[in-house]
Design a protein around this motif. Sequence first.
Motif, PDB file in Angstrom:
ATOM      1  N   CYS A 148       0.960  -1.062  -0.180  1.00  0.00           N
ATOM      2  CA  CYS A 148       0.025  -0.117   0.229  1.00  0.00           C
ATOM      3  C   CYS A 148       0.922   1.105   0.003  1.00  0.00           C
ATOM      4  O   CYS A 148       2.202   1.039   0.309  1.00  0.00           O
ATOM      5  CB  CYS A 148      -0.966  -0.010   1.078  1.00  0.00           C
ATOM      6  SG  CYS A 148      -0.033   0.187   2.901  1.00  0.00           S
ATOM      7  N   SER A 149       0.292   2.606  -0.106  1.00  0.00           N
ATOM      8  CA  SER A 149       1.050   3.724  -0.050  1.00  0.00           C
ATOM      9  C   SER A 149       1.284   3.771   1.382  1.00  0.00           C
ATOM     10  O   SER A 149       0.744   3.406   2.283  1.00  0.00           O
ATOM     11  CB  SER A 149       0.277   4.861  -0.761  1.00  0.00           C
ATOM     12  OG  SER A 149      -0.876   5.049  -0.010  1.00  0.00           O
ATOM     13  N   PRO A 150       2.503   4.763   1.546  1.00  0.00           N
ATOM     14  CA  PRO A 150       2.923   4.952   2.971  1.00  0.00           C
ATOM     15  C   PRO A 150       1.666   5.987   3.747  1.00  0.00           C
ATOM     16  O   PRO A 150       1.366   5.463   4.820  1.00  0.00           O
ATOM     17  CB  PRO A 150       3.974   5.959   2.915  1.00  0.00           C
ATOM     18  CG  PRO A 150       4.712   5.476   1.555  1.00  0.00           C
ATOM     19  CD  PRO A 150       3.581   5.161   0.604  1.00  0.00           C
ATOM     20  N   GLU A 151       1.094   6.672   2.845  1.00  0.00           N
ATOM     21  CA  GLU A 151      -0.007   7.420   3.321  1.00  0.00           C
ATOM     22  C   GLU A 151      -1.341   6.803   4.055  1.00  0.00           C
ATOM     23  O   GLU A 151      -1.601   6.632   4.729  1.00  0.00           O
ATOM     24  CB  GLU A 151      -0.460   8.463   2.373  1.00  0.00           C
ATOM     25  CG  GLU A 151      -1.561   9.538   2.694  1.00  0.00           C
ATOM     26  CD  GLU A 151      -1.978  10.506   1.911  1.00  0.00           C
ATOM     27  OE1 GLU A 151      -3.184  10.901   1.814  1.00  0.00           O
ATOM     28  OE2 GLU A 151      -1.410  10.704   0.942  1.00  0.00           O
ATOM     29  N   TYR A 152      -1.528   5.752   3.148  1.00  0.00           N
ATOM     30  CA  TYR A 152      -2.784   4.684   3.454  1.00  0.00           C
ATOM     31  C   TYR A 152      -2.361   3.862   4.891  1.00  0.00           C
ATOM     32  O   TYR A 152      -3.140   3.759   5.502  1.00  0.00           O
ATOM     33  CB  TYR A 152      -2.930   3.714   2.192  1.00  0.00           C
ATOM     34  CG  TYR A 152      -4.191   3.001   2.240  1.00  0.00           C
ATOM     35  CD1 TYR A 152      -5.503   3.807   2.141  1.00  0.00           C
ATOM     36  CD2 TYR A 152      -4.343   1.774   3.005  1.00  0.00           C
ATOM     37  CE1 TYR A 152      -6.588   3.084   1.952  1.00  0.00           C
ATOM     38  CE2 TYR A 152      -5.508   1.179   3.163  1.00  0.00           C
ATOM     39  CZ  TYR A 152      -6.648   1.902   2.670  1.00  0.00           C
ATOM     40  OH  TYR A 152      -7.957   1.259   2.859  1.00  0.00           O
ATOM     41  N   ALA A 153      -1.050   3.525   4.871  1.00  0.00           N
ATOM     42  CA  ALA A 153      -0.798   2.698   5.911  1.00  0.00           C
ATOM     43  C   ALA A 153      -0.682   3.562   7.196  1.00  0.00           C
ATOM     44  O   ALA A 153      -0.939   2.858   8.173  1.00  0.00           O
ATOM     45  CB  ALA A 153       0.841   2.318   5.853  1.00  0.00           C
ATOM     46  N   ARG A 154      -0.238   4.955   7.148  1.00  0.00           N
ATOM     47  CA  ARG A 154      -0.384   5.906   8.287  1.00  0.00           C
ATOM     48  C   ARG A 154      -1.750   5.918   8.614  1.00  0.00           C
ATOM     49  O   ARG A 154      -2.090   5.894   9.878  1.00  0.00           O
ATOM     50  CB  ARG A 154       0.341   6.989   8.150  1.00  0.00           C
ATOM     51  CG  ARG A 154       2.016   6.955   8.091  1.00  0.00           C
ATOM     52  CD  ARG A 154       2.726   8.328   8.077  1.00  0.00           C
ATOM     53  NE  ARG A 154       2.259   9.039   6.809  1.00  0.00           N
ATOM     54  CZ  ARG A 154       2.821   9.054   5.682  1.00  0.00           C
ATOM     55  NH1 ARG A 154       4.161   8.449   5.649  1.00  0.00           N
ATOM     56  NH2 ARG A 154       2.619   9.735   4.632  1.00  0.00           N
ATOM     57  N   GLN A 155      -2.739   6.260   7.586  1.00  0.00           N
ATOM     58  CA  GLN A 155      -4.063   6.493   8.200  1.00  0.00           C
ATOM     59  C   GLN A 155      -4.622   5.519   8.750  1.00  0.00           C
ATOM     60  O   GLN A 155      -5.434   5.708   9.746  1.00  0.00           O
ATOM     61  CB  GLN A 155      -4.741   6.932   6.511  1.00  0.00           C
ATOM     62  CG  GLN A 155      -4.504   8.424   6.313  1.00  0.00           C
ATOM     63  CD  GLN A 155      -5.026   8.705   4.940  1.00  0.00           C
ATOM     64  OE1 GLN A 155      -5.801   7.771   4.356  1.00  0.00           O
ATOM     65  NE2 GLN A 155      -5.013   9.752   4.360  1.00  0.00           N
ATOM     66  N   HIS A 156      -4.522   4.229   8.273  1.00  0.00           N
ATOM     67  CA  HIS A 156      -5.151   3.040   8.961  1.00  0.00           C
ATOM     68  C   HIS A 156      -4.166   2.215   9.889  1.00  0.00           C
ATOM     69  O   HIS A 156      -4.835   1.227  10.231  1.00  0.00           O
ATOM     70  CB  HIS A 156      -5.476   2.095   7.613  1.00  0.00           C
ATOM     71  CG  HIS A 156      -6.569   2.821   6.647  1.00  0.00           C
ATOM     72  ND1 HIS A 156      -6.328   3.716   5.880  1.00  0.00           N
ATOM     73  CD2 HIS A 156      -7.931   2.661   6.613  1.00  0.00           C
ATOM     74  CE1 HIS A 156      -7.322   4.022   5.041  1.00  0.00           C
ATOM     75  NE2 HIS A 156      -8.271   3.400   5.818  1.00  0.00           N
ATOM     76  N   GLY A 157      -2.976   2.580  10.412  1.00  0.00           N
ATOM     77  CA  GLY A 157      -2.387   1.985  11.326  1.00  0.00           C
ATOM     78  C   GLY A 157      -1.945   0.650  10.912  1.00  0.00           C
ATOM     79  O   GLY A 157      -2.053  -0.460  11.583  1.00  0.00           O
ATOM     80  N   LEU A 158      -1.288   0.445   9.796  1.00  0.00           N
ATOM     81  CA  LEU A 158      -1.246  -0.733   9.264  1.00  0.00           C
ATOM     82  C   LEU A 158       0.412  -1.272   9.213  1.00  0.00           C
ATOM     83  O   LEU A 158       0.927  -2.186   8.601  1.00  0.00           O
ATOM     84  CB  LEU A 158      -1.607  -0.968   7.684  1.00  0.00           C
ATOM     85  CG  LEU A 158      -2.906  -0.384   7.159  1.00  0.00           C
ATOM     86  CD1 LEU A 158      -3.093  -0.491   5.691  1.00  0.00           C
ATOM     87  CD2 LEU A 158      -3.767  -1.402   8.134  1.00  0.00           C
ATOM     88  N   LEU A 159       1.169  -0.505   9.786  1.00  0.00           N
ATOM     89  CA  LEU A 159       2.571  -0.673  10.038  1.00  0.00           C
ATOM     90  C   LEU A 159       3.281  -1.974  10.361  1.00  0.00           C
ATOM     91  O   LEU A 159       4.118  -2.465   9.934  1.00  0.00           O
ATOM     92  CB  LEU A 159       3.476   0.577  10.290  1.00  0.00           C
ATOM     93  CG  LEU A 159       3.281   1.933   9.614  1.00  0.00           C
ATOM     94  CD1 LEU A 159       4.025   2.967  10.181  1.00  0.00           C
ATOM     95  CD2 LEU A 159       3.805   1.717   8.061  1.00  0.00           C
ATOM     96  N   ASP A 160       2.411  -2.500  11.356  1.00  0.00           N
ATOM     97  CA  ASP A 160       2.895  -3.413  12.256  1.00  0.00           C
ATOM     98  C   ASP A 160       1.967  -4.874  11.876  1.00  0.00           C
ATOM     99  O   ASP A 160       2.343  -5.289  10.745  1.00  0.00           O
ATOM    100  CB  ASP A 160       2.932  -3.136  13.723  1.00  0.00           C
ATOM    101  CG  ASP A 160       3.990  -2.128  13.921  1.00  0.00           C
ATOM    102  OD1 ASP A 160       4.990  -2.018  13.437  1.00  0.00           O
ATOM    103  OD2 ASP A 160       3.438  -1.060  14.751  1.00  0.00           O
ATOM    104  N   ALA A 161       1.369  -5.368  13.065  1.00  0.00           N
ATOM    105  CA  ALA A 161       0.518  -6.803  12.752  1.00  0.00           C
ATOM    106  C   ALA A 161      -0.599  -6.258  11.748  1.00  0.00           C
ATOM    107  O   ALA A 161      -1.129  -5.347  11.831  1.00  0.00           O
ATOM    108  CB  ALA A 161       0.248  -7.113  14.246  1.00  0.00           C
TER     109      ALA A 161
END
Length: 306
Positions: free
Chosen positions: A171-184
Amino acid sequence: MPSGAPLSASQFANLHTFLVAARHASFALAAQELALTPSAVSHRIARLESSLGLLLFQRLTRQVKLTPDGERIFEALQTSWDSLHAAIAGGDALAGSITVHARPSVAQCWLVPRLAGFAARYPDLSIDLRVGNDAVDFRAGQVDLALHYGDGSFPGLAARKLMDEWLAPVCSPEYARQHGLLDAPQQLPGVTLLHDTLAWPTCAPDAEWRFWAGAQTPPVALPARCLRFDRADLCAQAAIHHAGVAMGRRQLVQPWLDSGQLILPFGGFTLASPQAYYLVHRESSLRGPLPVRMQALRDWLLEQAI
């Protein structure tokens, strides 16, 4: 065309016209290559059919298709033409045209960016690249070599593995930040999934995501919210533009990962795909060595694979 009699210039021209028309499966495209009118191509083919007493093409509404007799003669002529090139070139006929079929995604993301290197190495070989999601009919003589993504089962065809594939959500970095997807992946149920519905033949529309989610411990539930495409590269492009999370094939999306346009969320969990990329051609080629032009392309593609 009497048996054993030498070919006249007109007979040779008719055979060559048939060879080009069969390769293109089109009188119009053959006319362009031969600098003739489509009517002239049609008349040459008709004279050849009359002299042989065989119907070589089915004339359909907007296309022509080889008959079984046409397929048989096309294969023999193509082999003879390759041998003639080899004799003229001293046994190394690295000239002519190769028709290659590939799925749009692997053509766009993997093959096309590498073709300049092939052209530089083999300036007298030309690639006629056809793309599409439909099955390839090798019997029609329109395709020399296909690049398939599948499980390695290609009944009636010869296949050689080109390279493996690995799956990882992107995904895009922005989408990951918005949805809290960086970890599990526990946040996965709250996102929009991007599906390649034609990931491989006869698969379910969400087959890649199901495979990845089933490998998690514990297994992860997939959200119902999704966007569907029939190409993996369109899924990746949608992910770049913040539409959701795509199941990325690393061979295809690596340049976007390297540039930072895409990232690996959920801790970067990557899984070997149950499918791989294969070079596929007609099994009849196994009766003897591949034409040298196809050997050159096959060997070059294997060099490019990682």
